[in-house]
Enzyme design. Structure first.
Site, PDB file in Angstrom:
ATOM      1  N   SER A 125      -2.772   3.987  14.359  1.00 53.95           N
ATOM      2  CA  SER A 125      -3.659   3.105  13.610  1.00 53.95           C
ATOM      3  C   SER A 125      -3.286   1.655  13.913  1.00 53.95           C
ATOM      4  O   SER A 125      -3.265   1.240  15.071  1.00 53.95           O
ATOM      5  CB  SER A 125      -3.593   3.440  12.118  1.00 53.95           C
ATOM      6  N   GLU A 219      -9.622   5.997  19.116  1.00 55.67           N
ATOM      7  CA  GLU A 219      -9.932   6.609  17.822  1.00 55.67           C
ATOM      8  C   GLU A 219     -10.165   5.484  16.838  1.00 55.67           C
ATOM      9  O   GLU A 219      -9.800   4.335  17.091  1.00 55.67           O
ATOM     10  CB  GLU A 219      -8.800   7.530  17.354  1.00 55.67           C
ATOM     11  N   HIS A 290      -7.127   9.604  12.641  1.00 56.99           N
ATOM     12  CA  HIS A 290      -6.964   9.610  11.185  1.00 56.99           C
ATOM     13  C   HIS A 290      -7.455  10.935  10.595  1.00 56.99           C
ATOM     14  O   HIS A 290      -8.386  10.989   9.794  1.00 56.99           O
ATOM     15  CB  HIS A 290      -7.722   8.446  10.576  1.00 56.99           C
TER      16      HIS A 290
END
Length: 321
Positions: A125, A219, A290
Protein backbone atom coordinates in the site's frame (compact mmCIF):
# COMPACT_ATOMS: atom_id res chain seq x y z
CA UNK A 1 22.74 -24.07 6.30
CA UNK A 2 21.39 -20.77 4.99
CA UNK A 3 23.82 -18.27 3.56
CA UNK A 4 24.05 -15.33 5.96
CA UNK A 5 25.74 -12.97 3.51
CA UNK A 6 23.78 -10.71 1.15
CA UNK A 7 23.92 -11.89 -2.42
CA UNK A 8 24.93 -9.44 -5.12
CA UNK A 9 23.36 -10.59 -8.38
CA UNK A 10 23.67 -9.50 -11.97
CA UNK A 11 20.17 -9.94 -13.43
CA UNK A 12 21.09 -9.41 -17.08
CA UNK A 13 22.19 -5.75 -16.82
CA UNK A 14 20.61 -5.18 -13.41
CA UNK A 15 22.82 -5.31 -10.32
CA UNK A 16 20.77 -6.08 -7.21
CA UNK A 17 21.32 -7.00 -3.59
CA UNK A 18 19.35 -9.96 -2.21
CA UNK A 19 19.21 -9.60 1.61
CA UNK A 20 20.13 -12.61 3.76
CA UNK A 21 17.30 -14.88 4.79
CA UNK A 22 16.07 -14.85 8.38
CA UNK A 23 16.53 -17.56 10.94
CA UNK A 24 15.17 -17.93 14.48
CA UNK A 25 16.95 -15.68 16.94
CA UNK A 26 17.46 -12.84 14.45
CA UNK A 27 16.58 -9.28 15.38
CA UNK A 28 13.93 -7.45 13.37
CA UNK A 29 12.24 -4.09 13.72
CA UNK A 30 8.59 -3.05 13.54
CA UNK A 31 7.71 0.59 12.84
CA UNK A 32 4.79 2.60 11.54
CA UNK A 33 6.23 4.91 8.87
CA UNK A 34 2.80 6.12 7.75
CA UNK A 35 -0.58 6.20 9.53
CA UNK A 36 -1.39 5.81 13.22
CA UNK A 37 -3.39 2.89 14.65
CA UNK A 38 -4.15 1.60 18.17
CA UNK A 39 -1.15 -0.27 19.54
CA UNK A 40 -3.26 -3.18 20.82
CA UNK A 41 -4.13 -4.06 17.21
CA UNK A 42 -0.51 -5.17 16.85
CA UNK A 43 -0.65 -7.75 19.66
CA UNK A 44 -1.19 -10.80 17.42
CA UNK A 45 1.49 -9.71 14.97
CA UNK A 46 4.10 -9.19 17.68
CA UNK A 47 3.17 -12.54 19.23
CA UNK A 48 3.72 -14.33 15.92
CA UNK A 49 7.06 -12.61 15.29
CA UNK A 50 8.34 -13.34 18.80
CA UNK A 51 6.78 -16.66 19.77
CA UNK A 52 6.06 -18.42 16.47
CA UNK A 53 8.82 -17.16 14.21
CA UNK A 54 11.19 -16.89 17.22
CA UNK A 55 12.56 -13.46 16.34
CA UNK A 56 13.79 -10.69 18.60
CA UNK A 57 11.65 -7.61 17.95
CA UNK A 58 12.62 -3.97 18.32
CA UNK A 59 9.52 -1.79 18.57
CA UNK A 60 9.85 1.62 17.02
CA UNK A 61 8.70 4.74 18.84
CA UNK A 62 6.22 5.35 16.02
CA UNK A 63 4.10 2.46 17.29
CA UNK A 64 3.27 4.43 20.42
CA UNK A 65 2.70 8.04 19.33
CA UNK A 66 0.33 10.03 17.14
CA UNK A 67 0.44 13.30 15.23
CA UNK A 68 -2.92 13.90 13.60
CA UNK A 69 -3.45 10.94 11.23
CA UNK A 70 0.23 9.97 11.38
CA UNK A 71 2.21 7.71 13.70
CA UNK A 72 4.22 10.63 14.98
CA UNK A 73 5.76 13.58 13.16
CA UNK A 74 7.52 13.18 9.84
CA UNK A 75 10.87 13.61 11.59
CA UNK A 76 10.03 10.97 14.20
CA UNK A 77 8.85 8.40 11.67
CA UNK A 78 11.85 9.03 9.44
CA UNK A 79 14.27 8.72 12.36
CA UNK A 80 12.52 5.52 13.52
CA UNK A 81 13.04 3.94 10.13
CA UNK A 82 16.56 5.32 9.75
CA UNK A 83 17.70 3.76 13.04
CA UNK A 84 16.62 0.32 11.86
CA UNK A 85 18.17 0.78 8.42
CA UNK A 86 21.47 1.76 10.06
CA UNK A 87 21.54 -0.96 12.75
CA UNK A 88 23.73 -3.84 11.44
CA UNK A 89 22.08 -6.26 13.88
CA UNK A 90 18.60 -5.77 12.38
CA UNK A 91 17.84 -8.33 9.65
CA UNK A 92 14.36 -7.16 8.57
CA UNK A 93 12.13 -4.11 8.94
CA UNK A 94 8.34 -4.56 9.00
CA UNK A 95 5.98 -1.68 8.37
CA UNK A 96 3.18 -2.30 10.85
CA UNK A 97 0.58 -0.75 8.54
CA UNK A 98 0.22 1.53 5.52
CA UNK A 99 -2.29 4.35 5.25
CA UNK A 100 -0.50 7.54 4.24
CA UNK A 101 2.80 9.07 5.26
CA UNK A 102 5.77 7.40 3.55
CA UNK A 103 5.49 9.86 0.69
CA UNK A 104 6.37 12.62 3.20
CA UNK A 105 9.58 11.03 4.52
CA UNK A 106 11.19 9.12 1.64
CA UNK A 107 13.43 11.84 0.22
CA UNK A 108 15.58 12.37 3.33
CA UNK A 109 16.24 8.69 4.07
CA UNK A 110 19.91 7.67 3.86
CA UNK A 111 20.42 4.14 2.52
CA UNK A 112 24.16 3.95 3.19
CA UNK A 113 23.71 1.70 6.22
CA UNK A 114 21.14 -0.44 4.43
CA UNK A 115 23.50 -1.04 1.51
CA UNK A 116 26.32 -1.92 3.89
CA UNK A 117 24.10 -4.35 5.86
CA UNK A 118 21.17 -5.33 3.60
CA UNK A 119 17.92 -6.35 5.26
CA UNK A 120 14.38 -7.07 4.20
CA UNK A 121 11.80 -4.31 4.11
CA UNK A 122 8.23 -5.64 4.24
CA UNK A 123 4.97 -3.84 3.51
CA UNK A 124 2.52 -2.75 0.83
CA UNK A 125 0.00 0.00 0.00
CA UNK A 126 1.56 3.35 1.04
CA UNK A 127 4.80 1.44 1.74
CA UNK A 128 5.15 1.17 -2.07
CA UNK A 129 7.03 4.48 -1.90
CA UNK A 130 9.73 2.86 0.25
CA UNK A 131 9.79 -0.34 -1.81
CA UNK A 132 10.37 1.82 -4.89
CA UNK A 133 13.18 3.70 -3.14
CA UNK A 134 14.94 0.42 -2.38
CA UNK A 135 14.34 -0.90 -5.90
CA UNK A 136 15.96 2.23 -7.35
CA UNK A 137 18.96 1.51 -5.14
CA UNK A 138 19.22 -2.14 -6.16
CA UNK A 139 17.88 -3.74 -2.96
CA UNK A 140 15.17 -6.40 -3.16
CA UNK A 141 12.22 -5.97 -0.79
CA UNK A 142 8.91 -7.70 -0.15
CA UNK A 143 5.45 -6.44 -1.06
CA UNK A 144 3.45 -8.38 1.47
CA UNK A 145 1.35 -8.68 4.60
CA UNK A 146 2.07 -6.32 7.51
CA UNK A 147 2.13 -7.26 11.23
CA UNK A 148 -1.15 -5.51 12.01
CA UNK A 149 -2.78 -8.17 9.76
CA UNK A 150 -0.80 -11.22 10.88
CA UNK A 151 -3.40 -12.54 13.31
CA UNK A 152 -6.31 -12.60 10.84
CA UNK A 153 -7.11 -16.30 10.18
CA UNK A 154 -8.38 -15.41 6.70
CA UNK A 155 -4.87 -14.20 5.86
CA UNK A 156 -3.06 -17.35 7.01
CA UNK A 157 -2.02 -18.35 3.48
CA UNK A 158 -0.75 -14.84 2.80
CA UNK A 159 1.26 -14.90 6.03
CA UNK A 160 2.75 -18.26 5.11
CA UNK A 161 3.85 -16.95 1.71
CA UNK A 162 5.65 -14.09 3.46
CA UNK A 163 7.27 -16.42 5.98
CA UNK A 164 8.58 -18.65 3.20
CA UNK A 165 10.23 -15.75 1.41
CA UNK A 166 11.81 -14.37 4.56
CA UNK A 167 13.14 -17.72 5.78
CA UNK A 168 14.50 -18.96 2.45
CA UNK A 169 11.71 -21.30 1.37
CA UNK A 170 11.10 -19.48 -1.91
CA UNK A 171 8.29 -20.98 -4.01
CA UNK A 172 9.09 -22.01 -7.56
CA UNK A 173 6.12 -20.03 -8.84
CA UNK A 174 2.62 -18.75 -8.18
CA UNK A 175 -0.04 -20.28 -10.45
CA UNK A 176 -3.16 -18.22 -11.19
CA UNK A 177 -6.42 -19.20 -12.86
CA UNK A 178 -7.26 -17.76 -16.25
CA UNK A 179 -9.11 -14.46 -16.71
CA UNK A 180 -11.01 -13.46 -19.86
CA UNK A 181 -9.07 -10.19 -20.22
CA UNK A 182 -5.64 -11.80 -20.03
CA UNK A 183 -3.26 -11.19 -22.92
CA UNK A 184 -1.27 -14.34 -23.66
CA UNK A 185 2.50 -14.36 -23.82
CA UNK A 186 5.71 -14.69 -21.87
CA UNK A 187 8.03 -12.08 -20.40
CA UNK A 188 11.08 -11.92 -18.15
CA UNK A 189 12.31 -8.94 -16.18
CA UNK A 190 12.70 -7.41 -12.74
CA UNK A 191 9.41 -7.06 -10.87
CA UNK A 192 8.52 -3.47 -9.97
CA UNK A 193 5.43 -1.67 -8.71
CA UNK A 194 2.83 -1.90 -5.99
CA UNK A 195 0.10 0.60 -5.21
CA UNK A 196 -0.88 2.43 -8.40
CA UNK A 197 -1.66 5.75 -6.71
CA UNK A 198 1.78 5.82 -5.09
CA UNK A 199 3.49 4.88 -8.37
CA UNK A 200 1.75 7.62 -10.33
CA UNK A 201 2.36 10.23 -7.63
CA UNK A 202 6.05 9.33 -7.65
CA UNK A 203 6.58 10.29 -11.30
CA UNK A 204 9.31 12.90 -11.44
CA UNK A 205 10.44 12.31 -7.84
CA UNK A 206 13.24 10.37 -6.14
CA UNK A 207 11.00 7.29 -5.96
CA UNK A 208 10.05 7.32 -9.64
CA UNK A 209 10.72 4.00 -11.39
CA UNK A 210 12.12 3.01 -14.75
CA UNK A 211 9.53 0.62 -16.19
CA UNK A 212 11.47 -0.26 -19.37
CA UNK A 213 12.10 -4.01 -19.58
CA UNK A 214 10.30 -4.58 -16.28
CA UNK A 215 7.31 -6.67 -15.21
CA UNK A 216 5.00 -4.13 -13.60
CA UNK A 217 2.63 -5.08 -10.77
CA UNK A 218 -0.25 -2.75 -9.82
CA UNK A 219 -3.05 -2.76 -7.24
CA UNK A 220 -5.19 -0.18 -5.46
CA UNK A 221 -8.11 0.45 -3.12
CA UNK A 222 -10.91 2.98 -2.63
CA UNK A 223 -10.31 4.99 -5.79
CA UNK A 224 -12.94 6.20 -8.21
CA UNK A 225 -13.09 4.61 -11.64
CA UNK A 226 -12.47 8.04 -13.12
CA UNK A 227 -9.26 8.29 -11.06
CA UNK A 228 -8.16 4.84 -12.17
CA UNK A 229 -8.74 5.74 -15.82
CA UNK A 230 -6.75 8.95 -15.33
CA UNK A 231 -3.82 7.19 -13.62
CA UNK A 232 -3.46 4.44 -16.22
CA UNK A 233 -3.76 7.03 -18.99
CA UNK A 234 -1.07 9.11 -17.29
CA UNK A 235 1.29 6.13 -17.46
CA UNK A 236 0.33 5.73 -21.12
CA UNK A 237 0.74 9.42 -21.99
CA UNK A 238 4.05 9.62 -20.13
CA UNK A 239 5.44 6.69 -22.15
CA UNK A 240 5.77 4.49 -19.09
CA UNK A 241 3.92 1.55 -20.69
CA UNK A 242 5.70 1.64 -24.05
CA UNK A 243 8.58 -0.68 -23.14
CA UNK A 244 7.10 -2.84 -20.40
CA UNK A 245 8.06 -6.50 -20.50
CA UNK A 246 4.75 -7.52 -18.90
CA UNK A 247 1.94 -6.39 -16.62
CA UNK A 248 0.52 -8.12 -13.53
CA UNK A 249 -2.80 -6.63 -12.42
CA UNK A 250 -3.59 -7.34 -8.80
CA UNK A 251 -6.70 -6.56 -6.79
CA UNK A 252 -8.56 -3.27 -7.21
CA UNK A 253 -10.66 -3.24 -4.07
CA UNK A 254 -13.69 -1.09 -3.19
CA UNK A 255 -13.51 0.94 -6.37
CA UNK A 256 -16.13 3.69 -6.56
CA UNK A 257 -18.36 4.61 -9.49
CA UNK A 258 -20.02 7.97 -10.05
CA UNK A 259 -23.74 7.48 -9.52
CA UNK A 260 -24.78 10.43 -11.68
CA UNK A 261 -22.30 9.61 -14.47
CA UNK A 262 -21.58 5.86 -14.34
CA UNK A 263 -18.33 4.94 -16.01
CA UNK A 264 -19.75 1.84 -17.70
CA UNK A 265 -16.65 -0.31 -17.20
CA UNK A 266 -15.09 -2.00 -14.19
CA UNK A 267 -11.46 -1.57 -13.12
CA UNK A 268 -10.07 -4.44 -15.17
CA UNK A 269 -11.96 -3.35 -18.28
CA UNK A 270 -10.52 0.16 -17.93
CA UNK A 271 -6.98 -1.19 -17.67
CA UNK A 272 -7.54 -3.56 -20.58
CA UNK A 273 -8.84 -0.79 -22.82
CA UNK A 274 -5.94 1.57 -22.16
CA UNK A 275 -3.29 -1.13 -22.60
CA UNK A 276 -4.84 -2.49 -25.81
CA UNK A 277 -2.26 -0.82 -28.13
CA UNK A 278 0.62 -2.71 -26.52
CA UNK A 279 1.87 -6.25 -27.10
CA UNK A 280 3.21 -7.26 -23.69
CA UNK A 281 1.48 -10.11 -21.79
CA UNK A 282 -1.03 -9.11 -19.13
CA UNK A 283 -2.15 -11.21 -16.17
CA UNK A 284 -5.36 -10.02 -14.50
CA UNK A 285 -6.74 -10.89 -11.07
CA UNK A 286 -3.43 -11.73 -9.42
CA UNK A 287 -3.95 -12.42 -5.69
CA UNK A 288 -2.11 -9.47 -4.18
CA UNK A 289 -3.30 -6.16 -2.81
CA UNK A 290 -5.83 -5.00 -0.23
CA UNK A 291 -7.45 -8.43 0.15
CA UNK A 292 -7.08 -11.37 2.52
CA UNK A 293 -5.32 -13.48 -0.12
CA UNK A 294 -2.26 -11.27 -0.59
CA UNK A 295 0.73 -13.27 -1.78
CA UNK A 296 4.20 -11.91 -1.03
CA UNK A 297 6.02 -10.46 -4.04
CA UNK A 298 9.78 -9.73 -4.28
CA UNK A 299 10.13 -6.20 -5.64
CA UNK A 300 13.30 -5.90 -7.71
CA UNK A 301 13.66 -9.66 -8.25
CA UNK A 302 13.67 -11.04 -11.78
CA UNK A 303 10.51 -13.02 -12.58
CA UNK A 304 9.14 -14.92 -15.53
CA UNK A 305 5.54 -14.13 -16.42
CA UNK A 306 3.76 -16.80 -18.45
CA UNK A 307 0.15 -16.11 -19.44
CA UNK A 308 -1.61 -19.10 -21.07
CA UNK A 309 -5.13 -20.16 -21.94
CA UNK A 310 -5.69 -22.51 -19.00
CA UNK A 311 -3.57 -20.93 -16.26
CA UNK A 312 -0.71 -18.52 -15.77
CA UNK A 313 2.47 -18.48 -13.71
CA UNK A 314 4.72 -15.96 -12.07
CA UNK A 315 7.99 -17.85 -11.76
CA UNK A 316 10.92 -16.78 -9.58
CA UNK A 317 14.18 -17.20 -11.46
CA UNK A 318 16.47 -17.09 -8.44
CA UNK A 319 18.49 -20.19 -9.32
CA UNK A 320 19.09 -19.35 -12.98
CA UNK A 321 21.98 -16.88 -12.61
Amino acid sequence: MLNREPEIRNFYTFIVIFPPFLRPGDTVGVVSPASWFPYDELADGLHILRNVWKLNVIEGQSLHVTDGPFAGSDNLRRADLQRLFDDPNVKAVFAARGGYGCYRIADELDLTGLRANPKWLVGFSDITVLLSLLQRNGIISLHGLMPRQFGDPERAESLESLRKWLFGKIPDDYTVSTHPLNRLGQATGPLVGGNLTMLVNSIGTSTDLDFDGKVLFIEDIDESLFSLDRMIRQLHRAGRLANLAGLVVGQFTDMRDNLSLPFGKDAYEIISEITAPYNFPILFDFPAGHVAYNLALPIGHVVELTVQQESSQLTFTRNKY
